[in-house]
Design a protein around this motif. Structure first.
Motif, short mmCIF file in Angstrom:
data_model
loop_
_atom_site.label_atom_id
_atom_site.label_comp_id
_atom_site.label_asym_id
_atom_site.label_seq_id
_atom_site.Cartn_x
_atom_site.Cartn_y
_atom_site.Cartn_z
N ALA A 84 0.83 -1.20 0.00
CA ALA A 84 0.00 0.00 0.00
C ALA A 84 0.87 1.26 0.00
N GLN A 85 1.93 1.22 0.82
CA GLN A 85 2.84 2.36 0.89
C GLN A 85 3.55 2.57 -0.44
N MET A 86 3.92 1.50 -1.07
CA MET A 86 4.66 1.59 -2.33
C MET A 86 3.78 2.08 -3.47
N ARG A 87 2.51 1.72 -3.43
CA ARG A 87 1.63 2.25 -4.49
C ARG A 87 1.55 3.77 -4.38
N LEU A 88 1.49 4.24 -3.15
CA LEU A 88 1.45 5.68 -2.92
C LEU A 88 2.76 6.32 -3.38
N PHE A 89 3.85 5.67 -3.06
CA PHE A 89 5.18 6.15 -3.49
C PHE A 89 5.23 6.24 -5.01
N CYS A 90 4.76 5.17 -5.66
CA CYS A 90 4.81 5.14 -7.13
C CYS A 90 3.90 6.20 -7.74
N ILE A 137 16.40 3.24 -4.24
CA ILE A 137 16.93 3.54 -2.90
C ILE A 137 15.88 4.31 -2.10
N TRP A 138 15.29 5.31 -2.76
CA TRP A 138 14.30 6.12 -2.03
C TRP A 138 13.03 5.33 -1.73
N ALA A 139 12.68 4.40 -2.61
CA ALA A 139 11.53 3.54 -2.35
C ALA A 139 11.81 2.70 -1.10
N PHE A 140 13.02 2.19 -1.03
CA PHE A 140 13.41 1.39 0.14
C PHE A 140 13.32 2.22 1.41
N LEU A 141 13.82 3.44 1.34
CA LEU A 141 13.78 4.31 2.52
C LEU A 141 12.34 4.68 2.88
N ALA A 142 11.51 4.89 1.86
CA ALA A 142 10.11 5.26 2.12
C ALA A 142 9.35 4.08 2.75
N GLN A 143 9.82 2.90 2.45
CA GLN A 143 9.16 1.68 2.96
C GLN A 143 9.50 1.43 4.43
N MET A 144 10.66 1.89 4.85
CA MET A 144 11.15 1.55 6.19
C MET A 144 10.19 1.87 7.33
N PRO A 145 9.65 3.10 7.37
CA PRO A 145 8.73 3.41 8.47
C PRO A 145 7.54 2.45 8.51
N TYR A 177 8.57 -0.84 9.98
CA TYR A 177 8.73 -0.68 11.44
C TYR A 177 7.38 -0.67 12.13
N GLU A 178 6.47 0.14 11.60
CA GLU A 178 5.14 0.24 12.22
C GLU A 178 4.41 -1.10 12.17
N ALA A 179 4.55 -1.80 11.05
CA ALA A 179 3.89 -3.10 10.91
C ALA A 179 4.45 -4.08 11.94
N ILE A 222 2.61 -7.35 12.53
CA ILE A 222 2.20 -7.66 11.14
C ILE A 222 3.48 -7.90 10.34
N ALA A 223 3.47 -8.98 9.53
CA ALA A 223 4.64 -9.28 8.70
C ALA A 223 4.56 -8.46 7.42
N ALA A 224 5.50 -7.52 7.29
CA ALA A 224 5.48 -6.67 6.09
C ALA A 224 6.21 -7.35 4.94
N ASP A 225 5.87 -6.95 3.73
CA ASP A 225 6.54 -7.48 2.54
C ASP A 225 7.79 -6.62 2.31
N GLY A 226 8.94 -7.18 2.65
CA GLY A 226 10.19 -6.43 2.56
C GLY A 226 10.63 -6.13 1.14
N PHE A 227 10.08 -6.85 0.18
CA PHE A 227 10.52 -6.64 -1.21
C PHE A 227 9.55 -5.80 -2.03
N ALA A 228 8.55 -5.27 -1.36
CA ALA A 228 7.55 -4.47 -2.09
C ALA A 228 8.21 -3.30 -2.82
N PHE A 229 9.25 -2.70 -2.19
CA PHE A 229 9.88 -1.53 -2.81
C PHE A 229 10.47 -1.89 -4.17
N LEU A 230 11.03 -3.10 -4.26
CA LEU A 230 11.67 -3.53 -5.51
C LEU A 230 10.62 -3.89 -6.55
N LYS A 231 9.62 -4.66 -6.09
CA LYS A 231 8.58 -5.12 -7.03
C LYS A 231 7.89 -3.92 -7.68
N TYR A 232 7.47 -2.99 -6.84
CA TYR A 232 6.71 -1.86 -7.37
C TYR A 232 7.59 -0.92 -8.19
#
Lengths: 416, 205, 290
Positions: free
Chosen positions: A208-214, A273-281, A284-286, A291-301
């Motif tokens: 969800a975060q990555m779609r917003l980033f994209c 790189i920035w997608a990865f950084l945007a994903q970090m918070p 952490y919150e998840a 909640i198990a977050a998808d750590g590779f979402a930044f790359l996929k998106y």
């Protein structure tokens, strides 16, 4: 040789002021857009008995009819209809007879004449005037007003009316089904829980975060790489090194491919790189909520959503710049980018074949899953177009190299 | 005076022509994607502030194109006539053209029966166009890279689409956002950027 | 196969303008000079050989390879253009390495050859100097380094000494002579001194046509016994210039020592003197004699 040249081209790009300006603008823009933290509330599990579970898109006929008629009322009041005939947003102002015809359809569907509707609308707003303390309250009241729907109006009659309006106003209007994107209804606890489960289990939260980033990054990468590409292609001529490079044994394909690949990589890497950084918070919150977050979402998106945009923009700027030896790529591709940006009638989905795919919302996995197929097709098309662009650039470069006739044939000949 | 007429005329004929052509295409092409008919004040402001203002980028940034070749720049610097006078002449012509293009858009709106305040919209758009073009002009003056000039102006325009409110007096599309009083700020900033650009460029000898 | 360039009936036109007209030449190993005034077609000729321009008519074969096979030709030629430059922000070493890579050299080869070339052209100490900070002579030396680094069979240099000081010019010529062993070096210039100092065989181009091909000796013999020096008064100087082909004037107060090319002695008291290549060139170009 491609590997060697690729590395050298990357080094050259690292010496380019245009590239650093791209980095600065990208970082500033994304940071300013992604600095909000409202999404954190979405990670809290809905509880039974809450006052409000938010809104979601509805497929209920009554909600759809109400939404369509409200949009129609708004545009009849404004005497202007927003259409997207060729993907460009265009305001259509109908003449008096056309407007009269449209008004009749509205009156038939609502069972009230236009004056009555206006009075009801005005009375509603006067009733809530004292409560207008902030934008949020205003938006709440905006959604609170409901247009009357004629009793006994069937859904088919409504659709026929919408079709008629669409024909009068022209292609790409709200009434060829676009109003459905605005048909919202309050979510129930069950709906909210389903959304929540999709967010956690299927989206891995970070999706969800990555779609917003994209959504935000997609706007920037539709424009800024134009300049990186143009600067790269004009570099040889600017340095008066073009002749000596032309005389070398390296093939046009090797040179163009290595340059293009270097530009794509150098533009894309900061995005990832920035997608990865945007994903970090989000991760952490998840994690703090178990909640198990998808750590590779930044790359996929990044790869699926943004990389094709970067590729096609760079490819087009290479082709136009090599063909013309001018900055013509800038206005042409800028116009294309603006057209794509303004062609979005809604800010979530409706991807179609747009270059800039929008999803200005945290969440909505269910709807996204329905539209993902179109997104993949869309991105696949742009990758193909990007490849075609570069393959076309190679013979264009080759022609320039041999001083043959082409768009710049005259200039090349005079240089002899 | 004659030599300034000659230098500006030469600039128009040999370097500026493609950019003038682009401005003409920009003006004619507007009809294909925009409607000028029966617009209210908001609709007219959208046409002017989101489209017409781009003429500032098209017309102001190319002022330094003749000197993008350093060898040519140095040769001109070696002459008796100071460069800032040449630049000023070109900027004056470009500014006049921005005013004319904005005026033609206003005429098209008026001819389409749109309702708006002509003076308010013209001065607002002229100031905004000049400001947008002056940003790129300044960058180009300092870096001698035309591509960078376009890049920064375009980036500013795109960034304003979502964030104009945050830029205060220097946010674009002010009339569209309901503010008709920021034009002096934009105009002032434009003149400052134009002057500073020329001054800094002359200092780079 | 011995290095040889065969040019047969080469013509090139740009619209109505005929830049080269039925040029026939055979260029063998060693230094070959191409002389001619500005606009004679030398650069056009060079660019056709380096595949940067397409010929309109004729045949050009470089070491057995027709010029249409551009990649093969580029592999065996090294080119130093008239206005050579590279990216200003690159150092000499980086620029040379980059151009060597474009010439198809592997990393190992470049690692070995780049410092060697820099030393050969006397740029090793300035290997970190940025191109934009280089003098004209340094740039030209970098230019020749990139033209020869991949050990091409044919080296084509277009007006390499224009704008260089005398010392640089001599240094450059010596370098070219060194590298001309076992390969073809085609040197185009309008500075006659360069030809005189380095080339055995030459061709003279004028208005797109070859008006002389042969050795320097043959060119000199064409003007043997036709070069005179004579002292004239300052008043007569203008008339002499109008009437005869004057190739040198040395003013000595009220008189001038003038060098004239003439079939017969132009004046009583005119002395025969040794001709140099410049005299021969002028005689060829103007053919004006008494």
């Amino acid at each position: 040789m491609i590997g060697t040249l690729f590395v050298k081209e990357c080094r050259q790009i690292l010496k380019s002021l245009v590239y650093y300006i791209y980095l600065v603008i990208f970082v500033v823009f994304i940071t300013s857009q992604m600095s909000g933290t409202e999404w954190i509330d979405e990670l809290d599990e809905p509880q039974p008995g809450q006052q409000n579970y938010g809104y979601g898109l509805s497929d209920s006929e009554s909600v759809l009819m109400e939404t369509g008629l409200e949009k129609l009322f708004e545009e009849v009041r404004g005497r202007s209809f927003l259409t997207y005939p060729f993907g460009f947003a265009k305001d259509v102002v109908p003449d008096n007879s056309e407007l009269e015809e449209i008004t009749e359809i509205l009156e038939y569907c609502t069972g009230t004449d236009m004056m009555g509707l206006e009075e009801a609308y005005t009375a509603y707003w006067m009733g809530v005037e004292g409560e207008m303390v902030d934008y949020e309250t205003y938006m709440r009241h905006l959604e609170g007003w409901h247009i009357p729907v004629r009793e006994g109006l069937s859904y088919d009659e409504f659709l026929a009316g919408m079709e008629q309006v669409s024909q009068i106003v022209g292609k790409g209007s709200m009434y060829d089904g676009r109003y459905a994107h605005y048909a919202k209804e309050p979510l129930s606890y069950e709906d909210a829980m389903q959304s929540y489960r999709e967010l956690c289990e299927k989206d891995g939260v970070t999706g969800a975060q990555m779609r917003l980033f994209c959504d935000y990054a997609g706007i920037i990468v539709a424009f800024l790489p134009i300049f990186v590409g143009v600067a790269s292609c004009l570099r040889d001529r600017r340095a008066k090194a073009d002749e000596v490079i032309y005389s070398k044994a390296v093939s046009g394909f090797t040179l163009m491919a290595s340059r293009y690949a270097a530009n794509v990589v150098m533009v894309f890497v900061p995005v990832v790189i920035w997608a990865f950084l945007a994903q970090m918070p989000c991760v952490y919150e998840a994690a703090s909520r178990g909640i198990a977050a998808d750590g590779f979402a930044f790359l996929k998106y990044s790869v699926i959503w943004l990389l094709p945009v970067i590729m096609v923009v760079l490819s087009a700027s290479f082709l136009i710049t090599e063909a013309t030896d001018t900055i013509l790529a800038i206005p042409i591709l800028f116009a294309g980018g603006i057209a794509s940006l303004f062609s979005a009638s809604i800010l979530t989905g409706d991807f179609g074949w747009k270059l800039i795919a929008r999803w200005n919302e945290f969440g909505g996995y269910g709807r996204f899953a329905q539209e993902a197929g179109q997104l993949y097709l869309n991105r696949g098309l742009y990758v193909i177009l990007a490849a075609a662009g570069i393959f076309l650039t190679v013979p264009v470069y080759g022609k320039k190299r041999e001083g043959g006739s082409g768009p710049n044939g005259k200039i090349q000949k005079n240089r002899g | 005076m004659e030599k300034y007429k000659k230098t500006v005329g030469s600039f128009l004929r040999y370097q500026y022509l493609p950019h003038l052509a682009a401005a003409v295409v920009f003006q004619i092409g507007a009809g294909a994607i925009l409607s000028f008919r029966n617009l209210d004040a908001q609709g007219a402001a959208k046409v002017m502030e989101m489209y017409a203002c781009l003429c500032g980028i098209i017309l102001l940034i190319p002022v330094f194109v003749p000197e993008s070749d350093r060898a040519v720049w140095q040769l001109e610097q070696s002459k008796m006539t100071p460069m800032w006078k040449l630049y000023l002449g070109r900027v004056a012509v470009a500014t006049l053209l921005v005013a004319v293009v904005a005026g033609i858009f206003i005429l098209r709106l008026w001819a389409g029966g749109s309702l708006f305040s002509v003076w308010v919209l013209w001065r607002g758009t002229f100031s905004e166009s000049l400001f947008l073009g002056a940003i790129g002009f300044f960058v180009c003056a300092v870096t001698n890279q035309v591509v960078l000039g376009y890049m920064v102006s375009v980036a500013y325009y795109v960034a304003n689409i979502g964030a104009a409110d945050r830029l205060g007096k220097f946010g674009l599309y002010p009339i569209l956002r309901g503010d008709t009083a920021t034009w002096p700020w934009l105009l002032g900033a434009a003149l400052l950027l134009l002057g500073a650009g020329i001054w800094l460029r002359e200092r780079k000898r | 196969m011995a290095a040889q360039i065969q040019i047969h009936n080469l013509s090139k036109s740009f619209g109505k303008k005929q830049a080269l007209r039925q040029v026939d030449l055979t260029i063998g190993e060693g230094m070959f000079g191409l002389l001619g005034p500005n606009g004679a077609g030398k650069t056009t000729f060079m660019k056709i050989l380096t595949t940067l321009l397409r010929k309109s008519e004729g045949e050009v074969v470089i070491c057995g390879v027709p010029v249409e096979r551009a990649t093969e030709v580029r592999r065996m030629t090294g080119y130093l253009p008239q206005d050579f430059s590279m990216y200003g922000n690159m150092s000499a070493q980086e620029a040379l390495d980059y151009l060597a890579a474009l010439s198809g050299m592997s990393r190992a080869q470049r690692r070995e050859k780049v410092p060697e070339m820099l030393e050969k052209v006397n740029l090793l100490e300035q290997k970190s100097t940025r191109v934009k900070a280089m003098s004209g002579g340094m740039k030209r030396r970098l230019g020749i380094a990139q033209a020869i680094i991949h050990d091409p069979r044919v080296i084509i240099v277009d007006e390499p000494t224009a704008g260089l000081d005398p010392e640089e010019r001599v240094r450059f010529r010596n370098l070219l002579c060194e590298i001309a062993r076992d390969r073809i070096v085609l040197l185009s210039t309008h500075i006659v001194g360069d030809i005189e100092a380095t080339c055995e065989n030459i061709a003279v181009l004028n208005k797109g046509e070859v008006i002389f091909r042969g050795t320097v000796g043959e060119l000199l013999r064409s003007v043997e016994g036709k070069v005179y020096t004579v002292e004239v008064s300052a008043r007569e100087l203008e008339a002499v210039k109008q009437r005869y082909l004057v190739t040198g004037i040395l003013n000595t107060g009220s008189t001038a020592n003038v060098k004239i090319i003439s079939q017969e002695p132009p004046f009583a008291g005119a002395k025969l003197c040794d001709a140099d290549v410049e005299d021969a060139y002028m005689h060829l170009m103007h053919g004006k004699t008494s």
